[in-house]
Design a protein around this motif. Structure first.
Motif, short mmCIF file in Angstrom:
data_model
loop_
_atom_site.label_atom_id
_atom_site.label_comp_id
_atom_site.label_asym_id
_atom_site.label_seq_id
_atom_site.Cartn_x
_atom_site.Cartn_y
_atom_site.Cartn_z
N LEU A 238 0.83 -1.21 0.00
CA LEU A 238 0.00 0.00 0.00
C LEU A 238 0.86 1.25 0.00
N LYS A 239 1.97 1.22 0.75
CA LYS A 239 2.88 2.36 0.74
C LYS A 239 3.47 2.58 -0.66
N GLN A 240 3.81 1.48 -1.33
CA GLN A 240 4.37 1.59 -2.69
C GLN A 240 3.32 2.16 -3.65
N LYS A 241 2.06 1.72 -3.50
CA LYS A 241 1.01 2.25 -4.38
C LYS A 241 0.76 3.72 -4.08
N LEU A 242 0.81 4.08 -2.78
CA LEU A 242 0.63 5.48 -2.40
C LEU A 242 1.66 6.37 -3.06
N VAL A 243 2.87 5.88 -3.20
CA VAL A 243 3.93 6.67 -3.84
C VAL A 243 3.54 7.00 -5.28
N TRP A 244 3.07 6.00 -6.06
CA TRP A 244 2.70 6.24 -7.46
C TRP A 244 1.44 7.11 -7.55
N LEU A 245 0.48 6.86 -6.61
CA LEU A 245 -0.72 7.71 -6.62
C LEU A 245 -0.35 9.16 -6.30
N ASP A 246 0.57 9.36 -5.40
CA ASP A 246 1.01 10.70 -5.05
C ASP A 246 1.68 11.37 -6.25
N PHE A 247 2.47 10.60 -7.01
CA PHE A 247 3.14 11.15 -8.21
C PHE A 247 2.08 11.58 -9.24
N LYS A 813 9.07 12.96 -7.21
CA LYS A 813 8.22 11.86 -6.76
C LYS A 813 8.28 10.69 -7.72
N LYS A 814 8.43 11.00 -9.00
CA LYS A 814 8.55 9.89 -9.96
C LYS A 814 9.85 9.14 -9.73
N ALA A 815 10.95 9.91 -9.50
CA ALA A 815 12.24 9.26 -9.25
C ALA A 815 12.16 8.42 -7.97
N TYR A 816 11.53 9.00 -6.91
CA TYR A 816 11.40 8.25 -5.65
C TYR A 816 10.55 7.01 -5.83
N ALA A 817 9.43 7.14 -6.59
CA ALA A 817 8.55 5.99 -6.82
C ALA A 817 9.28 4.89 -7.59
N GLU A 818 10.11 5.31 -8.59
CA GLU A 818 10.86 4.30 -9.36
C GLU A 818 11.89 3.59 -8.48
N ARG A 819 12.41 4.32 -7.45
CA ARG A 819 13.35 3.66 -6.54
C ARG A 819 12.61 2.81 -5.51
N GLN A 824 9.31 -1.31 -13.64
CA GLN A 824 10.01 -1.85 -14.82
C GLN A 824 11.46 -2.07 -14.46
N ASP A 825 12.08 -2.98 -15.18
CA ASP A 825 13.52 -3.21 -14.97
C ASP A 825 14.30 -2.25 -15.86
N GLU A 826 15.63 -2.42 -15.94
CA GLU A 826 16.49 -1.54 -16.71
C GLU A 826 16.18 -1.58 -18.20
N ASN A 827 15.65 -2.70 -18.65
CA ASN A 827 15.35 -2.86 -20.09
C ASN A 827 13.93 -2.42 -20.43
N GLY A 828 13.19 -1.93 -19.47
CA GLY A 828 11.83 -1.47 -19.73
C GLY A 828 10.78 -2.55 -19.64
N ASN A 829 11.13 -3.70 -19.17
CA ASN A 829 10.17 -4.79 -19.02
C ASN A 829 9.41 -4.63 -17.71
N LEU A 831 7.72 -5.34 -14.21
CA LEU A 831 8.05 -6.19 -13.06
C LEU A 831 6.78 -6.70 -12.41
N PRO A 832 6.89 -7.80 -11.58
CA PRO A 832 5.69 -8.36 -10.93
C PRO A 832 5.00 -7.35 -10.03
N LEU A 833 5.74 -6.35 -9.51
CA LEU A 833 5.13 -5.39 -8.58
C LEU A 833 3.98 -4.65 -9.25
N LYS A 834 4.09 -4.38 -10.54
CA LYS A 834 3.04 -3.65 -11.23
C LYS A 834 1.72 -4.40 -11.15
N ASP A 835 1.79 -5.73 -11.41
CA ASP A 835 0.58 -6.54 -11.33
C ASP A 835 0.06 -6.60 -9.89
N GLN A 836 1.00 -6.66 -8.93
CA GLN A 836 0.58 -6.72 -7.52
C GLN A 836 -0.15 -5.44 -7.12
N LEU A 837 0.38 -4.30 -7.58
CA LEU A 837 -0.27 -3.04 -7.23
C LEU A 837 -1.63 -2.91 -7.91
#
Length: 1119
Positions: A238-247, A813-819, A824-829, A831-837
């Motif tokens: 939820l904290k991770q999703k809050l970061v993207w929602l805040d961005f 906030k975008k940089a913080y959310a990406e960290r 996505q990984d370095e190649n732009g693919n 990650l599982p976190l996106k589906d989880q969120l």
């Protein structure tokens, strides 16, 4: 050095392994150098007391590694070094096992107390004491610490003092080849293990139950921690999703801010075109206002100048007007002054006449002065008489006060002298400075003690009748009278430390009376008898009734002086003693058949006092002692000098008489003082009145003189002229009036000029106000337009800043959310976190925050305990281990019980058989002594366990025909009886002993001749016999230490006997060759002309002699 003659038969007998072949002693106890070479069987060491017989036994014990405490003589090894020698040593040669090397053991020790174990050698090689002891015990089966095999002189009594359990253990140690002792110890240890394991089973069972109870809450805690972990993971998502929602929210706000910024810039440009015409009009009106203000400033300066000029003219007018008024007043004052001077002259003349009339009417100066002088003389004489009387009173008062003070001082001294208790205490303390130091310290530091401390005892006693003081002092020891009494052990130790460490004086007697309580006492006589003794014989009472003191002191005197058992009497009691009535009455018991009384009686004759002490012995004999008391009481005296008291009383009465003699003169002088004081006061009043009259006349004359002078001054002022001054004032008045008119004319001209300037100034002011009003209207309109433009400009700037800020925030906030929550990984693919969120049920920012708060609430409601999993794992392991131990202990207990039952039957059978054989032999030997005895195996009470440690051997003996056998005891049997039972018990053990030698020291001491002969016969029979006629199959070596041998002892002809005679001392042979025993025997035989009858006096025959009596071998030990 040995001097030995050996028979060939004895040389064929072999030593048993471990027997002693030779003992060498150097600087050991009484021996400087000594050697003894015992034979394989019975060795008798004989010598006078103090020659060093027991030293041989001590050497054997210490040389074989024994502890000095086993001998019962000294605890330290250095105590056995010969006097005035630094070191000594013992060397013992043991008979070897067949085919093995011979062991020579040596032990060296010094007189230094630090060397407690000495230095040991085995065959010349230095070895540790434990190594030597192991060789002796395990290699040769020698037990020096076993009283059954080694019985020193100082421990003969200890054998009969052994408990049944100790006797069984010591006896088992002597049995050869049966391992009874080992088996017994194993059974005791196994039984102790069972008892211990039974406790362990309960302990482990409780531990298993306790661990099981602990596991249940820990498993529940584990489930709670798992719930907490799941809540933590949910909160993290939820904290991770809050970061993207805040961005996303910040990005949307930045886009909106950019649109608002563009709109505000367009509005600002439109407003800037409207306010330029208004600005030009405002500038024009401002210039016109400044011109009008210049005109106003010029007019204002002119008005101010004209105003100042007008003020100057007004000031001139006012000044001239004031001067005119002053001059007019001065002219008026000249007329009034002349009239005033006339009135003053008239007044002064009248005052002078009045004063002169008063002087004429007053008394003459001469009469007043004469009256004043007479009053002064009377006052002076009266004062002189008064002062003389005062001096007389002072002298009489001083003499009276001196007599009174002397009487007070004498009264205080007499009171101190009559304070007998204080005087006696000071006398006691003066008699012994050390006691005084202790008493003064206690008085000054009473708070250091737990309870009251009394002492010395003599100072705490108050005699009811001083005539009894000498009785108490004579009866009580001096150290008790000087003793101190405490009520606690702590105070007793504290007082001892103070005496020895603080005051550094010799310690005095300190008596402890627990809590200061009086203990109950038993009087010698009943109350009825004491009343009869008082009535008929003049007995005053008990000694402790003749004085008073604190309870603690009374208890100390009862305990240490027995004052409650001594009685005191009067002269009547002494008269009854002289007639031999009273002592018999006091000695006679009150109850029929009772014991005679023991008592102590104090009486007084005509010129001295007596003490009678009567004791009755156990046999009924009466012992009476009479002591004359010639010494008067010292410590218990009143402490006062009667003559000194009488002298003080006489001096006090003399001082009172002197006071009474001086009192009338003093009272008369005081009365005269009162009369003279009144006369003096009256004379002083008369003198004061006369002086006041003289002074009043002098003051009146002085007033007349002053009035005359004042009249002369008034007359002089009246005659003065004032016309010239008046003309001068009129001329000055004319000039002042002319100048005043000129000032008024100038003021009017300046006022007209001022009015013209003020008109011009008003016109300029009106013009300025009109222009300023128009300017203010234009300026207000311009300001409104400018404020609108500024608002638009500020809004544009604010929107620009807001846009920049939101754009930067969105970027951060975008940089913080990406960290924090990379999608996505370095190649732009992806990650599982996106589906989880995306799988989370919450969509909006508010829903996400609510879900996060709910998850954090779950986390916070469960206390973090990261170690619960490790603790649970450890507790489960402990539970499993405890369960295994519980099962093992249950199995081990059954195994131990089976092992005990297996060993018990074999051990009990062997011990029973051996005790039965021992009982048989002991009974036979006791029967030979015309006594009876038996040995019994004492089994312990068997309940759940066999209690093997309580099994023992009981010796029952009876030394009188028909008497029942009783257990051998040092409290019940005599020393001789115990010695007989001990040696016969050891003889009964002889055949079954495993030790190669036995030692007994002076066991025959305390035996009568018959028993000694029978005991010696048994020792010889058991120690010299062969088994199966085999010379090498014998009981082993035996050492008997004795100071003497009886004549005609039976068995002395046996081959196995060796006698070692100790010659040691100042009057013995210095060399073994200095004396020849056989020559001495031959000489005695020829002198007495009779055949020898003792073992030492037998005739030496050759092998063909008819009597066939053999001579025992002798060796002489010479030191």
């Amino acid at each position: 050095m040995n001097d030995r003659r050996d028979d060939d038969d004895e040389t064929q007998v072999e030593y048993k392994p471990g027997s002693i072949v030779e003992v060498v002693m150097h600087n050991f106890m009484t021996h400087a150098n000594a050697v003894i070479q015992p034979k394989p069987r019975l060795n008798i060491v004989v010598g006078a007391n103090g020659t060093g017989k027991s030293t041989v036994l001590n050497a054997i014990c210490l040389g074989l590694g024994g502890d000095p405490k086993l001998l019962g003589r000294a605890d330290q090894l250095h105590s056995f070094v010969r006097h005035n020698c630094e070191s000594g040593w013992i060397q013992i040669t043991l008979a070897p096992h067949k085919g093995k090397e011979t062991h020579v053991l040596k032990r060296v020790f010094t007189s230094d107390e630090a060397n407690k174990k000495g230095i040991c050698y085995i065959n010349g090689r230095q070895a540790k004491l434990k190594e030597l002891q192991k060789l002796v015990k395990e290699g040769y089966n020698i037990s020096i610490d076993n009283l059954c095999t080694f019985l020193p002189q100082d421990r003969v009594g200890d054998f009969s003092g052994l408990t049944d359990q100790q006797r069984l253990i010591e006896t088992q140690k002597t049995w050869a080849g049966q391992l009874c002792y080992q088996t017994h110890q194993e059974l005791i240890e196994a039984e102790e293990k069972i008892v211990h394991s039974a406790g362990q089973v309960d302990t482990v069972k409780k531990e298993v139950e306790s661990l099981q109870q602990q596991l249940e809450p820990m498993e529940r805690e584990k489930e709670r921690m798992e719930d907490r972990k799941r809540a933590e993971e949910q909160a993290k998502l939820l904290k991770q999703k809050l970061v993207w929602l805040d961005f996303e929210h910040t990005r949307d706000r930045a886009v909106q801010a950019k649109e608002d910024k563009v709109r505000a810039k367009a509005e600002m440009q439109a407003a800037q075109k409207d306010f330029q015409p208004l600005r030009d009009e405002v500038e024009r009106l401002g210039t016109h206002v400044k011109t009008a203000e210049g005109v106003m400033r010029n007019m204002d300066a002119t008005i101010q100048r004209h105003t100042a000029d007008m003020k100057k003219q007004i000031d001139k007018f006012t000044k001239h007007d004031d001067e005119i008024e002053t001059i007019m007043n001065d002219i008026m004052s000249l007329s009034q002054l002349r009239q005033k001077r006339k009135d003053e002259y008239k007044k002064c003349l009248e005052q002078l006449k009045a004063l002169q009339e008063s002087v004429a009417q007053a008394e003459s100066k001469g009469e007043l002065q004469q009256a004043f002088d007479e009053a002064a003389l009377v006052a002076k004489n009266t004062r002189r008489e008064y002062d003389n009387v005062r001096r007389t009173i002072t002298a009489l008062t001083e003499q009276f006060e001196e007599a009174r003070q002397s009487a007070v001082t004498l009264q205080e001294k007499l009171a101190r002298v009559r304070d007998h208790e204080s005087q006696r205490r000071q006398a006691v303390l003066r008699a012994d400075p050390n006691v005084a130091k202790i008493a003064n310290y206690i008085e000054q530091h009473r708070n250091e003690f737990c309870r009251p401390v009394y002492g010395p005892i003599a100072a705490e006693i108050t005699m009811k009748d001083q005539s009894f003081a000498e009785y108490l002092e004579f009866h009580t020891p001096n150290n008790v009278l000087k003793a101190f009494v405490v009520e606690t052990k702590e105070d007793q130790k504290r007082l001892y430390d103070i005496t020895t460490k603080v005051l550094k004086v010799p310690a005095v007697t300190t008596i402890h009376v627990k809590d200061g309580r009086l203990e109950p006492i038993n009087r010698i006589y009943s109350e009825q008898k004491m009343q009869a003794l008082y009535r008929d014989h003049g007995i005053a009472g008990y000694l402790d009734e003749t004085f008073t003191c604190p309870d603690s002191v009374l208890q100390a005197l009862r305990s240490y002086a027995l004052v409650h058992q001594a009685i005191v009497g009067t002269e009547k009691a002494q008269a009854n003693v002289d007639r031999h009535k009273l002592l018999d009455n006091l000695r006679a018991p009150e109850q029929p058949g009772g014991k005679p009384n023991r008592f102590c009686l104090f009486t007084r004759g005509q010129d001295r006092a007596f003490r009678y002490t009567v004791n009755t012995s156990r046999g009924g004999f009466t012992n009476m002692r009479q002591d004359d008391i010639t010494k008067r009481a010292n410590m218990l005296s009143t402490g006062a000098n009667p003559q000194a008291e009488k002298d003080l009383q006489d001096r006090l009465e003399e001082a009172h008489r002197e006071m009474e003699e001086r009192r009338p003169a003093l009272q008369e002088a005081q009365a005269q003082e009162v009369l003279l004081r009144d006369a003096s006061q009256e004379a002083k009043v008369a003198w004061t009145h006369a002086r006041s009259k003289v002074e009043a006349l002098q003051k009146l004359e002085l007033k007349v003189h002053r009035a005359e002078l004042k009249l002369e001054d008034a007359e002089s002022a009246l005659n003065t002229e004032d016309e010239p001054e008046k003309e001068k004032l009129l001329k000055t008045l004319t000039n002042r009036q002319t100048n005043s008119i000129k000032a008024l004319e100038s003021h009017a001209q300046i006022r007209r000029q001022l009015m013209d300037c003020m008109v011009l100034q008003a016109c300029a002011t009106l013009d300025r106000r009109t222009s300023m009003a128009a300017q203010q209207i234009a300026s207000a309109e311009l300001k409104e337009k400018e404020e609108q433009f500024q608002a638009l400009e500020d809004a544009a700037i604010s929107l620009q800043e807001k846009y920049n800020r939101l754009r930067q925030q969105a970027k951060e906030k975008k940089a913080y959310a990406e960290r924090f929550a990379p999608l996505q990984d370095e190649n732009g693919n992806a990650l599982p976190l996106k589906d989880q969120l995306e799988a989370l049920e919450v969509i909006t920012f508010e829903e996400t925050e609510a879900a996060l708060e709910e998850a954090e609430a779950v986390v916070n409601s469960i206390h973090e305990n990261n170690g619960i999993f490790r603790q649970l794992e450890a507790l489960q392991a402990r539970y499993a281990e405890a369960k295994v131990r519980f099962d093992d202990l249950t199995v081990n207990k059954d195994s131990l019980l089976a092992d005990i039952n297996k060993k018990k039957s074999l051990w009990e059978r062997k011990v029973s058989d051996n005790v039965a054989e021992l009982d048989r032999k002991f009974g036979e030997y006791m029967k030979e002594m015309s006594c009876s005895g038996s040995i019994k195996l004492k089994r312990a009470n068997v309940n759940e366990f066999n209690n093997f440690k309580d099994w023992g051997i009981e010796i029952l003996v009876s030394f009188r025909e028909g008497a029942d056998a009783q257990v051998l005891s040092k409290h019940r049997h005599s020393g001789g009886e115990r010695s007989v039972a001990t040696i016969l018990y050891l003889m009964a053990l002889q055949d079954s002993m495993a030790a190669p030698f036995r030692c007994v020291d002076e066991i025959n001491q305390g035996l009568d001749e018959r028993n000694e002969r029978l005991v010696f016969k048994r020792i010889v029979a058991n120690s010299t016999s062969f088994r199966n006629n085999d010379p090498n199959d014998h009981p082993g070596q035996y050492f008997l230490i004795t100071p003497k041998l009886l004549h005609d002892l039976e068995g002395m002809e046996e081959d196995g006997i060796d006698i070692h005679t100790v010659f040691n001392g100042a009057y013995n042979f210095q060399n073994p060759t200095d004396g020849d025993l056989m020559e001495y025997l031959s000489r005695v035989r020829s002198q007495r002309k009779r055949s020898a009858t003792s073992a030492f006096d037998v005739e030496v025959n050759d092998e063909n002699s008819s009597n066939g009596v053999r001579r025992p071998r002798h060796s002489r030990i010479h030191a």
